[in-house]
Design an enzyme around this catalytic site. Structure first.
Site, PDB file in Angstrom:
ATOM      1  N   HIS A 274       0.817  -1.234   0.000  1.00 32.69           N
ATOM      2  CA  HIS A 274       0.000   0.000   0.000  1.00 32.69           C
ATOM      3  C   HIS A 274       0.848   1.281   0.000  1.00 32.69           C
ATOM      4  CE1 HIS A 274       0.329  -0.303   4.374  1.00 32.69           C
ATOM      5  NE2 HIS A 274      -0.519  -1.286   4.446  1.00 32.69           N
TER       6      HIS A 274
ATOM      7  N   TYR B  47      10.231   0.049   8.283  1.00 28.85           N
ATOM      8  CA  TYR B  47       8.893  -0.404   8.679  1.00 28.85           C
ATOM      9  C   TYR B  47       8.266   0.590   9.660  1.00 28.85           C
ATOM     10  CZ  TYR B  47       5.201  -3.681   9.915  1.00 28.85           C
ATOM     11  OH  TYR B  47       3.979  -4.272  10.110  1.00 28.85           O
TER      12      TYR B  47
ATOM     13  N   HIS C  27      -1.171  -1.294  14.541  1.00 29.76           N
ATOM     14  CA  HIS C  27      -1.439   0.000  13.945  1.00 29.76           C
ATOM     15  C   HIS C  27      -2.884   0.143  13.476  1.00 29.76           C
ATOM     16  CE1 HIS C  27      -1.259  -1.199   9.492  1.00 29.76           C
ATOM     17  NE2 HIS C  27      -1.128  -2.321  10.176  1.00 29.76           N
TER      18      HIS C  27
ATOM     19  N   GLU D 247      -6.022  -6.977   9.317  1.00 24.87           N
ATOM     20  CA  GLU D 247      -5.614  -6.529   7.987  1.00 24.87           C
ATOM     21  C   GLU D 247      -5.387  -7.768   7.104  1.00 24.87           C
ATOM     22  OE1 GLU D 247      -2.485  -3.564   7.812  1.00 24.87           O
ATOM     23  OE2 GLU D 247      -3.014  -3.095   5.724  1.00 24.87           O
TER      24      GLU D 247
ATOM     25  N   HIS E  31       5.600 -10.033  10.715  1.00 24.30           N
ATOM     26  CA  HIS E  31       6.400  -9.903   9.492  1.00 24.30           C
ATOM     27  C   HIS E  31       7.881 -10.016   9.859  1.00 24.30           C
ATOM     28  CE1 HIS E  31       3.118  -8.421   6.952  1.00 24.30           C
ATOM     29  NE2 HIS E  31       2.811  -7.546   7.873  1.00 24.30           N
TER      30      HIS E  31
ATOM     31  N   ASP F 133      -3.422  -8.995   4.986  1.00 21.38           N
ATOM     32  CA  ASP F 133      -2.192  -9.784   4.828  1.00 21.38           C
ATOM     33  C   ASP F 133      -2.097 -10.861   5.916  1.00 21.38           C
ATOM     34  OD1 ASP F 133      -1.924  -7.462   6.434  1.00 21.38           O
ATOM     35  OD2 ASP F 133       0.252  -7.512   6.324  1.00 21.38           O
TER      36      ASP F 133
ATOM     37  N   ASP G 175       1.796  -6.787  14.067  1.00 24.83           N
ATOM     38  CA  ASP G 175       2.663  -6.032  13.143  1.00 24.83           C
ATOM     39  C   ASP G 175       3.837  -5.342  13.850  1.00 24.83           C
ATOM     40  OD1 ASP G 175       1.553  -6.514  10.653  1.00 24.83           O
ATOM     41  OD2 ASP G 175       0.199  -4.805  10.736  1.00 24.83           O
TER      42      ASP G 175
ATOM     43  N   HIS H 101      -4.848  -9.551  14.396  1.00 26.06           N
ATOM     44  CA  HIS H 101      -4.918  -8.387  13.494  1.00 26.06           C
ATOM     45  C   HIS H 101      -5.706  -8.790  12.247  1.00 26.06           C
ATOM     46  CE1 HIS H 101      -4.000  -4.803  11.418  1.00 26.06           C
ATOM     47  NE2 HIS H 101      -2.840  -5.131  10.888  1.00 26.06           N
TER      48      HIS H 101
HETATM   49 FE1  FEO Z   1      -1.312  -4.337   9.394  1.00 25.62          FE
HETATM   50 FE2  FEO Z   1       0.812  -6.708   8.372  1.00 25.62          FE
HETATM   51  O1  FEO Z   1      -0.825  -5.853   8.461  1.00 25.62           O
END
Ligand code: FEO
Length: 396
Positions: free
Chosen positions: A23, A191, A144, A79, A224, A81, A163, A77
């Site tokens: 993004h 990051y 986040h 999101e 991640h 991904d 994250d 989370h």
């Molecule tokens: Fe906020 Fe890795 O997604």
């Protein structure tokens, strides 16, 4: 391919070697979507992976257990991904419970419109016993997303941190003591700069809360990148520094140029700053990605924006970068602008408008020069650099 990170705690995620844009954030080294499986009397899976990596996750799960034996799915989370595989995984494993934060429930409903998922809300302080291990939940709102949550396993001194504390870095290695630490911290800083700068006040509050809770942490496993096994304190200290938005004697000059006049001005400002002993980076918008620019700004004390005037405005690449920076809200920095013009000359006014909207400290009205700068014009730019350099060095 799985990795046992603690006794009976396994990394079962996926490595994305190909993603180059997250993004708007450039990811030249790819990323990983980390998912973790705890095998105890009960079996728990923490987060899933991006939808197109479902088969990687399933392959890893089959290596360790019959997926239908997984009792609990923890959604730290929502999101996509990390949650993109949820519908398929839930259909396949039929978990007894899908546990998520109060805001996670809302996010799951808004993303997936589930009809019959065994959803259960957990809040900060709630625990889930798996047998020999216990999961302690800690909501981390706006780190986040509103739904973000940590899972802490005290028996293993393990923090599964969603994250936070992660990086976008695809590698066959899983741990901080197995990779080049300079590269690791560069990826971690990028990051933070691109995902968390805007949430720095919340990061400060969370770090204080974790310190107050006296959590005994000897491993941080983010969603991640690399798992912090050797030096979890190193990334916590870095987050403390970054979220304080501490700066050093460093300036970043971000500019775009049409016929090289604004570039000449950028170089003259650069020489003034360097004269004063300031470490300075020239970042041309043509060749530097917005996400690398915010990363360099993270610890800079001053930032300069340059653009010629185009159609009574600024060049579009600068508007892209400034819109991105404005959203991330870096704080506590000095700023000034510059640019050449042909006849109307509004670029400096527009750049100053962005600086004010970002809440940065405007240290000069800016330098604008008609068409091509001569030696006198360049002297004005050198003077701006020297003046800014003196302020930067005095702010130690
Ligand atoms: Fe906020 Fe890795 O997604």
């Amino acid at each position: 391919m799985t990795t046992e990170i603690k006794p009976n705690v396994h990394w079962v995620g996926a490595i994305d070697w190909n993603v180059r844009d997250f993004h708007g954030y450039s990811t030249p080294a790819g990323t990983t979507y980390n998912s973790y499986l705890i095998k105890d009397d009960k079996i728990a899976l923490f987060d899933t992976v991006k939808k197109e990596f479902l088969s990687d996750l399933l392959h890893n799960l089959h290596h360790l257990t019959d997926p239908e034996k997984i009792d609990y799915l923890i959604v730290n989370h929502v999101e996509l991904d990390h949650s993109g595989s949820l519908p398929e995984i839930i259909k396949l494993i039929k978990p007894k419970k899908v546990l998520t934060s109060p805001m996670g429930l809302k996010a799951i409903e808004a993303h997936f419109h589930p009809k019959d998922w065994p959803l259960e809300v957990v809040k900060s302080g709630d625990t889930l016993n798996l047998g020999k291990k216990t999961i302690h939940f800690l909501e981390t709102k706006m780190l986040h997303w509103p739904d973000s949550m940590f899972s802490y396993i005290p028996e293993d001194k393990l923090l599964i941190s969603s994250d936070a504390f992660g990086e976008h870095w695809a590698t066959s290695k899983r741990f901080d003591d197995e990779v080049d630490n300079h590269m690791l911290m560069k990826h971690a800083a990028k990051y933070y700069a691109n995902i968390l700068t805007i949430f720095s006040p919340q990061v400060q509050k969370l770090l204080a809360q974790v310190a107050e809770m006296k959590l005994d942490i000897d491993m941080i496993a983010p969603d991640h990148g690399i798992i912090w096994r050797k030096s979890p304190g190193k990334i916590i200290a870095a987050y403390d520094q970054w979220s304080r938005q501490e700066s050093r004697d460093k300036a970043v000059i971000v500019y775009d140029s049409m016929w090289k006049s604004t570039e000449k001005m950028a170089k003259a400002i650069y020489s003034g700053l360097v004269d004063q002993g300031v470490e300075t980076l020239l970042m041309n918008a043509h060749v530097n990605h917005r996400s690398d620019i915010i990363t360099e700004i993270l610890d800079a004390r001053a930032v300069f924006f340059g653009s010629p005037t185009l159609n009574n405005n600024i060049l579009p690449r600068m508007a892209d970068i400034l819109t991105y920076l404005k959203g991330l809200r870096p704080k506590g920095k000095l700023a000034a602008s510059f640019g050449s013009f042909g006849w109307s000359g509004e670029s400096v006014k527009h750049l100053n408008g962005y600086i004010e909207a970002m809440g940065l400290e405007l240290i000069d009205a800016g330098v604008k020069i008609k068409n091509v700068p001569d030696h006198e014009g360049l002297k004005l730019c050198v003077e701006l650099g020297r003046k800014a350099g003196a302020i930067i060095m005095a702010r130690d």
